[in-house]
Design a protein around this motif. Structure first.
Motif, PDB file in Angstrom:
ATOM      1  N   TYR A  63     -50.765  27.334 -20.353  1.00  0.00           N
ATOM      2  CA  TYR A  63     -49.985  26.662 -19.324  1.00  0.00           C
ATOM      3  C   TYR A  63     -48.665  27.388 -19.115  1.00  0.00           C
ATOM      4  CZ  TYR A  63     -47.411  23.231 -16.740  1.00  0.00           C
ATOM      5  OH  TYR A  63     -46.671  22.618 -15.769  1.00  0.00           O
ATOM      6  N   ASP A  64     -48.045  27.778 -20.220  1.00  0.00           N
ATOM      7  CA  ASP A  64     -46.761  28.478 -20.106  1.00  0.00           C
ATOM      8  C   ASP A  64     -46.905  29.772 -19.323  1.00  0.00           C
ATOM      9  OD1 ASP A  64     -45.581  26.492 -21.477  1.00  0.00           O
ATOM     10  OD2 ASP A  64     -45.520  27.537 -23.401  1.00  0.00           O
ATOM     11  N   GLU A  65     -48.010  30.456 -19.580  1.00  0.00           N
ATOM     12  CA  GLU A  65     -48.204  31.713 -18.855  1.00  0.00           C
ATOM     13  C   GLU A  65     -48.408  31.468 -17.359  1.00  0.00           C
ATOM     14  OE1 GLU A  65     -51.244  33.966 -20.825  1.00  0.00           O
ATOM     15  OE2 GLU A  65     -49.959  34.293 -22.564  1.00  0.00           O
ATOM     16  N   VAL A  66     -49.186  30.438 -17.055  1.00  0.00           N
ATOM     17  CA  VAL A  66     -49.372  30.097 -15.638  1.00  0.00           C
ATOM     18  C   VAL A  66     -48.020  29.768 -15.023  1.00  0.00           C
ATOM     19  CG1 VAL A  66     -50.417  28.485 -14.016  1.00  0.00           C
ATOM     20  CG2 VAL A  66     -51.704  29.225 -15.988  1.00  0.00           C
ATOM     21  N   GLU A  67     -47.264  28.978 -15.755  1.00  0.00           N
ATOM     22  CA  GLU A  67     -45.971  28.538 -15.237  1.00  0.00           C
ATOM     23  C   GLU A  67     -45.052  29.734 -14.985  1.00  0.00           C
ATOM     24  OE1 GLU A  67     -43.579  26.260 -17.876  1.00  0.00           O
ATOM     25  OE2 GLU A  67     -42.868  24.966 -16.257  1.00  0.00           O
ATOM     26  N   ALA A  68     -45.046  30.651 -15.959  1.00  0.00           N
ATOM     27  CA  ALA A  68     -44.184  31.829 -15.807  1.00  0.00           C
ATOM     28  C   ALA A  68     -44.598  32.616 -14.573  1.00  0.00           C
ATOM     29  CB  ALA A  68     -44.277  32.692 -17.046  1.00  0.00           C
ATOM     30  N   GLU A  69     -45.907  32.740 -14.402  1.00  0.00           N
ATOM     31  CA  GLU A  69     -46.369  33.508 -13.249  1.00  0.00           C
ATOM     32  C   GLU A  69     -46.011  32.793 -11.951  1.00  0.00           C
ATOM     33  OE1 GLU A  69     -50.265  35.312 -13.689  1.00  0.00           O
ATOM     34  OE2 GLU A  69     -50.492  35.230 -11.520  1.00  0.00           O
ATOM     35  N   VAL A  70     -46.158  31.485 -11.965  1.00  0.00           N
ATOM     36  CA  VAL A  70     -45.824  30.733 -10.754  1.00  0.00           C
ATOM     37  C   VAL A  70     -44.353  30.904 -10.416  1.00  0.00           C
ATOM     38  CG1 VAL A  70     -45.555  28.419  -9.813  1.00  0.00           C
ATOM     39  CG2 VAL A  70     -47.665  29.066 -10.921  1.00  0.00           C
ATOM     40  N   ASN A  71     -43.506  30.849 -11.435  1.00  0.00           N
ATOM     41  CA  ASN A  71     -42.078  31.018 -11.177  1.00  0.00           C
ATOM     42  C   ASN A  71     -41.816  32.338 -10.485  1.00  0.00           C
ATOM     43  OD1 ASN A  71     -41.498  28.616 -12.308  1.00  0.00           O
ATOM     44  ND2 ASN A  71     -40.927  29.448 -14.296  1.00  0.00           N
ATOM     45  N   LEU A  72     -42.427  33.356 -11.019  1.00  0.00           N
ATOM     46  CA  LEU A  72     -42.237  34.693 -10.461  1.00  0.00           C
ATOM     47  C   LEU A  72     -42.789  34.768  -9.034  1.00  0.00           C
ATOM     48  CD1 LEU A  72     -41.205  37.408 -11.258  1.00  0.00           C
ATOM     49  CD2 LEU A  72     -43.444  37.974 -12.155  1.00  0.00           C
ATOM     50  N   CYS A  73     -44.023  34.301  -8.897  1.00  0.00           N
ATOM     51  CA  CYS A  73     -44.680  34.392  -7.596  1.00  0.00           C
ATOM     52  C   CYS A  73     -43.934  33.595  -6.552  1.00  0.00           C
ATOM     53  CB  CYS A  73     -46.097  33.859  -7.667  1.00  0.00           C
ATOM     54  SG  CYS A  73     -47.159  34.915  -8.568  1.00  0.00           S
ATOM     55  N   PHE A  74     -43.487  32.414  -6.934  1.00  0.00           N
ATOM     56  CA  PHE A  74     -42.891  31.566  -5.918  1.00  0.00           C
ATOM     57  C   PHE A  74     -41.573  32.154  -5.428  1.00  0.00           C
ATOM     58  CE2 PHE A  74     -40.953  27.815  -4.056  1.00  0.00           C
ATOM     59  CZ  PHE A  74     -42.002  27.431  -3.244  1.00  0.00           C
ATOM     60  N   ASP A  75     -40.832  32.744  -6.345  1.00  0.00           N
ATOM     61  CA  ASP A  75     -39.608  33.425  -5.915  1.00  0.00           C
ATOM     62  C   ASP A  75     -39.932  34.510  -4.907  1.00  0.00           C
ATOM     63  OD1 ASP A  75     -37.961  31.916  -7.332  1.00  0.00           O
ATOM     64  OD2 ASP A  75     -37.526  33.354  -8.914  1.00  0.00           O
ATOM     65  N   GLN A  76     -40.938  35.300  -5.251  1.00  0.00           N
ATOM     66  CA  GLN A  76     -41.361  36.380  -4.361  1.00  0.00           C
ATOM     67  C   GLN A  76     -41.797  35.818  -3.025  1.00  0.00           C
ATOM     68  OE1 GLN A  76     -42.952  39.849  -5.026  1.00  0.00           O
ATOM     69  NE2 GLN A  76     -41.220  40.055  -6.388  1.00  0.00           N
ATOM     70  N   PHE A  77     -42.542  34.741  -3.119  1.00  0.00           N
ATOM     71  CA  PHE A  77     -43.089  34.122  -1.922  1.00  0.00           C
ATOM     72  C   PHE A  77     -41.967  33.681  -0.987  1.00  0.00           C
ATOM     73  CE2 PHE A  77     -44.261  29.953  -0.089  1.00  0.00           C
ATOM     74  CZ  PHE A  77     -45.175  30.403   0.836  1.00  0.00           C
ATOM     75  N   VAL A  78     -41.001  32.972  -1.554  1.00  0.00           N
ATOM     76  CA  VAL A  78     -39.903  32.471  -0.728  1.00  0.00           C
ATOM     77  C   VAL A  78     -39.114  33.648  -0.157  1.00  0.00           C
ATOM     78  CG1 VAL A  78     -37.768  31.159  -0.733  1.00  0.00           C
ATOM     79  CG2 VAL A  78     -39.737  30.312  -1.959  1.00  0.00           C
ATOM     80  N   TYR A  79     -38.921  34.642  -0.990  1.00  0.00           N
ATOM     81  CA  TYR A  79     -38.163  35.809  -0.543  1.00  0.00           C
ATOM     82  C   TYR A  79     -38.870  36.472   0.638  1.00  0.00           C
ATOM     83  CZ  TYR A  79     -36.325  40.537  -0.564  1.00  0.00           C
ATOM     84  OH  TYR A  79     -35.795  41.731  -0.183  1.00  0.00           O
ATOM     85  N   LYS A  80     -40.145  36.744   0.451  1.00  0.00           N
ATOM     86  CA  LYS A  80     -40.881  37.446   1.501  1.00  0.00           C
ATOM     87  C   LYS A  80     -41.005  36.584   2.749  1.00  0.00           C
ATOM     88  CE  LYS A  80     -43.625  40.734  -0.996  1.00  0.00           C
ATOM     89  NZ  LYS A  80     -44.870  41.462  -0.960  1.00  0.00           N
ATOM     90  N   LEU A  81     -41.272  35.314   2.527  1.00  0.00           N
ATOM     91  CA  LEU A  81     -41.471  34.439   3.674  1.00  0.00           C
ATOM     92  C   LEU A  81     -40.201  34.339   4.496  1.00  0.00           C
ATOM     93  CD1 LEU A  81     -43.404  32.445   5.081  1.00  0.00           C
ATOM     94  CD2 LEU A  81     -42.285  30.647   3.809  1.00  0.00           C
TER      95      LEU A  81
END
Lengths: 90, 1268
Positions: free
Chosen positions: B709-727
């Protein structure tokens, strides 16, 4: 253990149906409450987000206005040129 | 309500129903998967715990139920072990190893090692015990069923399926054990430490330890053990053939729901056949005996080449066949040939069908859900319930089939990684996992996957919304169908069985009826003639079947189905089958019931089934690949270039502990949308992100591992930042482009498009994304809208900053482009403000201009700087074009150095490269001169305050000039002037006059600095004067435009035309009435609050009074300049007509100088200095009040006058007289124009004679006001 008479068993099974129906009805209602709570949650989040946004925007506006107020001598630093043309009070 | 107060059930239920009526608006469009803060799932599966309640059932099946219960428990345990193995992460690598035997702390290290690893090792030991027990149990069951006595007995479908599940479990566990080398490493680390510490002292534990290490080390241990054990059982292959056959049958008739069940069936076929094929048994021969059908299995294996085994592990079931003893490729024509590719590998084949299914289904669902929401019914009719139940089942099956298409594609791709040869984008040094995911999908495939995911998640939301309705209908429908079947349909067969004395059939039917009958009167009606084997007589006997909102319990359902199956089975212990004793109609009825009731368990467990059908969590899990990559160091090329085999730029990275997000499927898909900016896919962008929710849910509820779960969470944190940035970057760029292309001239845009430069913004479907206020991610709710707004706000700031910086890097002509940039940004801000809450545009502008904390901003400063250092010294005014242009050739003063322009992205300026090109071509037209457009732009940008600052600073410069350079030169030249210089008589002729003046003024003419320094200083002064005059003109024009725009709202209407006989007043009245709706003050007074009324009146007054004072900026400038022209720098000399100490005499001399025609190659003063020179001279003369004297006494004017009379033309001292006179005439005209303008501005002042007062124009007023 002797087997109870047929009718008793059939009655028991019918009772079981009734009991389970009761449980199902309760379960269904809990499910409905859950659904309600979920949509209540969504709705509140949406409204709170809107509110939050308004507040943030107001805060930023206040920040800006405060900064404007702090400007040294905005009122005195004026149109140097125009001052000569102010009507002279006689 | 007090606690003690009792609430009746019906009240409570109606309270719950009332909840539905509360409106809970949620304004965001639903473009994400079902968000749920609370998940409620009731599970009524008793695992046969209640079997003893059904004593009336046939004992054999109750016994079987007991066996089932045990077997299910074992299966569950096996699954726990599989999870344990799959999620095993290497521990030993993190444990320090003693380097030598002399190391002092090695005992401590070993102790710690044992302490840490002991609980883990215990799990492995349990696993070994478990597989022993499970194999024993499984073989026990097989042995029991294969016993010579029972060989031909009927074995129920459920039983066979459970055995199949065992087969599957063995296959999974065996593969997992083979794959996990870290398990073995950890165990050997433990063993070394334990042996050193002598933890295992007794021989038994030593033996166990030895067994465990052998068990772990031997590949295929479980598989081989099972096979060996089975081969000892006589006739096991028949039973396994039954298992395989039931799997084939269920697969072909789609008797499964979830994707994992489907895959299980295929795995059982493969592994089952492998187990069957041995020394004693040849599957090919079984095929010949028609005991199994290899051709059908062959087709299945071809269609499904690869199935997921566990997590990201997959298996090709056909490989089991290939490894078996009697493998004969000719029996497997489809599977053994590599071509054609399995349909599983190509998503595009399935996509059109999936689309169609989706469309059809959701339209049907929509129709039904509208019906449900608009009408309220207690319970539908039986037919309705049945239809809804079917609809629901079909939805589940569709979801499941789409999900399996997707997971099967991923499995296939994982087993068939790409490489550099087949995909040039894939670098040769790409990692294994990268080759299996990142580079393994084409763009179309990714889009197709996204679409399918969106369909699955979207339909899941729709179905989840109707879950209570579906569940209700399913329960009622199932109940009705079951009771009708049991109470009515089985009556006739029962009657026949009683009549024909078929005791076995009778007992089975009776048992079915008694197991689940819910009789209206509590028990079976004894007077039913059928029970006595009689037909219904005249007085027809009716049975009223009750209705309830509940389905059968899991045990009940099992009992009914199994007992009915016994009736219709074609296998029954050697004797003739029971089928023969039933008539055809009854048989089909029972068969139909049996087939349909298969799905009931899924329908009764709807929320669980729905979740399982949509579960795409395994797209994220990569434990298998991590295990493979774990120990290895990763090489990575850090240089951007075309990779090849001899790449020298490889850098060895740290050992992999987790893959980067670029290799992670959810992010690959999300990023693909963002990267391609495909508008059709934009609204799907949140669906791939939802895969993380699935994975996290799985980690918590199935794997139960915090670290996953922690790994998923870490990845989500990273991805979501990227997502918001790119979007947000994309959204901003899109709206910037939109704004820029809206402001571009339409025909110009068409021209651009014709030349292949597209200046349009393209479609961007961000609107619904920008309205997402709560995106559910891992239980958090993110306000996407606010996040994007925050970023775009800062983009706005940066863009305006860039606009100002761009202006600062160029000369004054850039002011037009600056205004253009600001207006594009303003429009962009306006467009975005529809969706986002941004800062006030003017506030942003002032902030970027640094004008909040300072009285004037960067723009004003730069304008002044440019005016002072570039405009005044270098530009020449030309009244004919009304422009200032730069003098070509000669540069006075030092060159201007500006800050180097910073590079900005296109998004910050005009939006895109094409738009930048189009706009720069447009604004290039405004460079090289300063004209009305620039001044208007300046006025608009600077506003009153900025103009005031600039003008006052310019006046300071003018004072400097008048008191400094000009005063000095004037004094120096005055000294060089002849003391007296009269106007010669006409008798001398024009040539004589010219000669006279030339001789008189020779010192001045030859003064070296006159043409350069002095004229330059005069030009600067002249430019200041001109600039001030022109800026005032521009200002007034802007004001007038504003007022005219405001006029209709202030009830100022143009005078209408009145033909003869028409009354002007009545026409005026009509017009006023027509535009009454526009009048702000009146309307606000009428509809607004008192405060609003006051505000509007004040605003109205401000607008009205704006021009009324008639303040003239230029007059003030002139007055200030006059102030400068006083002692001591400008002493007023005593005047005498012929004296030359007055300024106008000096200016006459200078005029004489510049009127002398120059040669072809020389620059004229006009070219060098423009008309600023004359303006400076004339202004000084006018301000000193010497205009009349100048006009009367000027040398040149005198030459002109004389020449007019005699009309001579000759060379006098190398000066061509006629050309000189022409020049004089031209300048005379110019001078008189200048004097005219100045006189107009000075006139008022003169009249007032030192008393300042203001010209008052009456405010422009409407006739109505005039009348009042």
């Amino acid at each position: 253990m002797s087997t109870p008479p047929r009718e008793t068993i059939q009655k028991q099974i019918q009772q079981d149906w009734a009991n389970r129906e009761y449980i199902e009805v309760i379960t269904g209602s809990i499910k409905k409450i859950t659904d309600f709570l979920n949509s209540f949650d969504m709705s509140c989040r949406s409204r709170l987000a809107t509110l939050n946004e308004k507040l943030t925007s107001l805060e930023r506006k206040i920040d800006y206005l405060e900064a404007c107020k702090c400007q040294p001598g905005i009122q005195t630093q004026d149109m140097k040129i125009m001052e000569g043309t102010k009507p002279v009070e006689l | 309500m007090s606690v003690s107060e009792k609430v009746s059930l019906s009240d409570a239920l109606s309270n719950v129903d009332v909840l539905d009526e509360l409106t809970l608006p949620d304004e965001q469009p639903c473009i994400e998967a079902a968000p749920c803060s609370i998940l409620y799932q009731a599970n009524f599966d008793t695992n046969f715990e209640d079997r003893n309640g059904f004593v009336t059932g046939i004992a054999k099946y109750i016994e079987e139920a007991t066996v089932h219960a045990n077997l299910n428990e074992l299966l569950e345990e096996g699954n726990a072990h599989a999870v344990m193995l799959y999620t095993w992460r290497c521990c030993s690598r993190a444990i320090p190893q003693p380097r030598s035997n002399e190391q002092p702390d090695r005992v401590h290290i070993y102790e710690r090692t044992v302490q840490v690893l002991a609980p883990e090792v215990d799990k492995l030991l349990q696993f070994m015990y478990f597989q022993r027990k499970a194999i024993e149990r499984f073989c026990g069951e097989v042995r029991r069923l294969c016993h010579a006595e029972k060989r031909r007995d009927f074995v129920s479908e459920a039983y066979l399926l459970t055995l199949g599940k065992f087969v599957n479990m063995f296959a999974v566990l065996d593969e997992l054990k083979n794959m996990k080398s870290s398990v073995k490493n950890d165990y050997s680390t433990y063993r070394r430490a334990a042996q050193f510490l002598k933890v295992m002292s007794d021989s038994q534990s030593l033996q166990e330890s030895q067994n465990l290490s052998m068990f772990l080390a031997t590949q295929n241990k479980i598989r081989d053990t099972v096979k060996d054990a089975l081969e000892k059982i006589n006739g096991y292959e028949d039973l396994l053939a039954d298992v395989v056959n039931i799997c084939v049958h269920m697969f072909e008739t789609k008797m499964y729901l979830t994707p994992s069940e489907k895959h299980m069936l295929v795995k059982v076929m493969g592994f089952g056949l492998f187990l069957m094929d041995s020394e004693v048994c040849n599957i090919n021969r079984l095929d010949q005996k028609k005991k199994i059908r290899l051709d059908r299995i062959d087709r299945i294996f071809k269609n499904l080449e690869v199935v997921p085994l566990f997590g990201d592990m997959q298996i090709a079931p056909f490989n089991y066949i290939k490894r078996s003893k009697h493998y004969d490729p000719s029996k497997w024509p489809l599977s053994s040939s590599p071509t054609p590719l399995s349909p599983q590998a190509d998503l595009m084949v399935h996509l059109p069908q999936i689309r169609e299914e989706h469309q059809n289904y959701i339209s049907e669902l929509a129709r039904y859900s509208n019906e449900v929401t608009t009408t309220f019914k207690e319970a539908g009719s039986d037919a309705e319930n049945k239809a809804v139940t079917e609809l629901c089942l079909r939805g589940l099956q569709l979801l499941s089939s789409w999900c399996s298409v997707l997971t099967e594609l991923c499995s296939w791709k994982l087993l068939h990684p790409t490489d550099h040869a087949s995909n040039p984008r894939c670098p040769p040094d790409a990692e294994e996992y990268e080759r299996a995911t990142r580079y393994n999908y084409t763009s179309e495939e990714k889009f197709a996957m996204i679409e399918v995911i969106a369909m699955i998640k979207g339909l899941q939301v729709l179905m989840a919304r109707m879950e209570t309705v579906f569940a209700d209908a399913a329960r009622r429908g199932v109940f009705a169908e079951l009771q009708d079947f049991v109470q009515l349909a089985l009556r006739e067969p029962l009657r026949k069985a009683i009549k024909n004395k078929k005791d076995l059939i009778r007992s089975i039917i009776v048992s079915v009826r008694e197991t689940c009958g819910d009789w209206a009167r509590g028990c079976e009606p004894q007077q039913d003639p059928a029970l006595r084997g009689k037909k219904d007589g005249e007085a027809s006997f009716t049975i009223k079947v009750p209705r309830r909102n509940v389905g059968p319990s899991s045990t009940q359902l099992y009992m009914v189905r199994t007992q009915l199956e016994a009736l219709i089975s074609d296998k029954s212990g050697g004797r003739r089958t029971l089928r023969k004793d039933l008539d055809a109609g009854t048989l089909t009825q029972i068969e139909m019931f049996h087939r349909q009731s298969f799905y009931w368990s899924y329908l009764l467990n709807l929320s669980d089934s729905l979740a399982k059908c949509c579960d795409l969590s395994q797209l994220w899990y990569r434990e298998f690949y991590l295990e493979m990559t774990m120990g290895r160091k990763v090489n990575k090329c850090m240089v951007r270039h075309q990779h090849n085999e001899e790449c020298n730029d490889l850098v060895t990275m740290e050992k992999r502990i987790q893959f980067p997000i670029e290799m992670s499927m959810p992010w690959i898909l999300t990023d693909h949308i963002l990267r391609t900016k495909e508008p059709a896919m934009m609204e799907y962008v949140l669906y791939p992100l939802d895969l993380y929710n699935d994975s996290a849910q799985y980690a918590l509820t199935v794997f139960r591992k915090q670290f996953l779960y922690d790994e998923v969470e870490a990845e989500v944190n990273l991805c979501f930042d990227q997502f918001v940035y790119k979007l947000s970057e994309q959204v901003y760029a899109h709206y910037k482009q939109l704004a820029a292309s809206m402001l571009l001239d339409k025909r110009y845009r068409a021209e651009c498009a014709a030349r292949g430069a597209s200046t349009g913004a393209g479609a961007g479907r961000y609107a619904s994304l920008l309205r997402q206020r709560h995106v559910a991610l891992l239980g958090r709710h993110v306000d996407l809208c606010a996040l994007v707004a925050q970023r775009i706000n800062s983009d706005m700031h940066r863009a305006l900053d860039a606009a100002v910086a761009k202006f600062e890097a160029g000369d004054i002509t850039g002011v037009v482009e600056l205004e253009g940039l600001i207006s594009v940004n303003r429009l962009c801000h306006k467009l975005l403000s529809r969706y986002l809450t941004l800062d006030d545009f003017d506030a942003i502008l002032r902030e970027s201009d640094h004008g909040v904390l300072a009285p004037y901003g960067r723009i004003t400063l730069h304008v002044f700087w440019e005016l002072n250092f570039d405009f005044l010294p270098n530009y020449c005014y030309n009244a004919a074009t009304d422009r200032f242009v730069k003098c070509r050739g000669i540069q006075f003063g030092v060159g201007v150095s500006r800050e180097k322009p910073q590079q900005y992205g296109h998004a910050l300026l005009w939006g895109s490269k094409q738009l930048s090109l189009a706009y720069s071509a447009q604004y290039a037209q405004y460079s090289g001169f300063v004209g009305a457009q620039h001044l208007h732009a300046l006025v608009r940008l600077l506003g009153y305050q900025g103009v005031a600052v600039v003008v006052s600073e310019l006046l300071d410069v003018a004072r400097g000039l008048l008191h400094g350079t000009i005063a000095q030169f004037t004094r120096a030249l005055a000294a060089a002037m002849p003391r007296h210089c009269k106007l010669p008589r006409y008798d001398y002729g024009s040539n004589g006059v010219l000669g006279y003046y030339h001789a008189q003024l020779t010192d001045i003419v030859q003064y070296p600095d006159a043409r350069t320094e002095l004229f330059h200083a005069f030009r600067e002064l002249g430019n200041i004067i001109l600039f001030c005059m022109l800026i005032e003109q521009a200002l007034s024009q802007e004001e007038v435009t504003d007022l005219l725009h405001a006029a209709p709202f202030q009830n100022i209407l143009p005078r209408p035309f009145a033909a003869e006989g028409e009354k002007l007043e009545s026409k005026q009245k009509r017009l006023e009435a027509k535009y009454a709706a526009l009048q702000i003050v009146q309307n606000v007074d009428k509809y607004g609050t008192a405060k609003q009324g006051q505000l509007s009146r004040e605003g109205d007054l401000l607008t009205r009074e704006r021009l009324c004072c008639g303040l003239s900026l230029f007059s003030v400038v002139l007055r200030r300049l006059r102030g400068c022209l006083s002692a001591p720098q400008w002493p007023a000399p005593p005047t005498h007509t012929d004296d030359t100490n007055e300024f106008h005499r000096l200016w006459s001399a200078l005029q004489f100088l510049y009127c002398i025609p120059v040669g072809e190659t020389q620059f004229t003063v006009e070219e060098l200095f423009g008309e600023g020179l004359h303006w400076a001279g004339c202004t000084i003369i006018a301000l000193l009040g010497q205009q009349r004297r100048f006009e009367a006494l000027d040398f040149c004017y005198h030459i002109l006058r004389v020449q007019r009379v005699d009309g001579k033309d000759e060379m006098v001292k190398d000066i061509p007289l006629k050309r000189m006179v022409d020049r004089i005439r031209r300048f005379q005209v110019l001078n008189s124009q200048i004097f005219g303008v100045l006189a107009r501005h000075l006139a008022a002042d003169e009249e007032r004679a030192g008393v300042e007062h203001v010209r008052c124009f009456p405010p422009p007023s409407a006739p109505q006001h005039a009348m009042n």
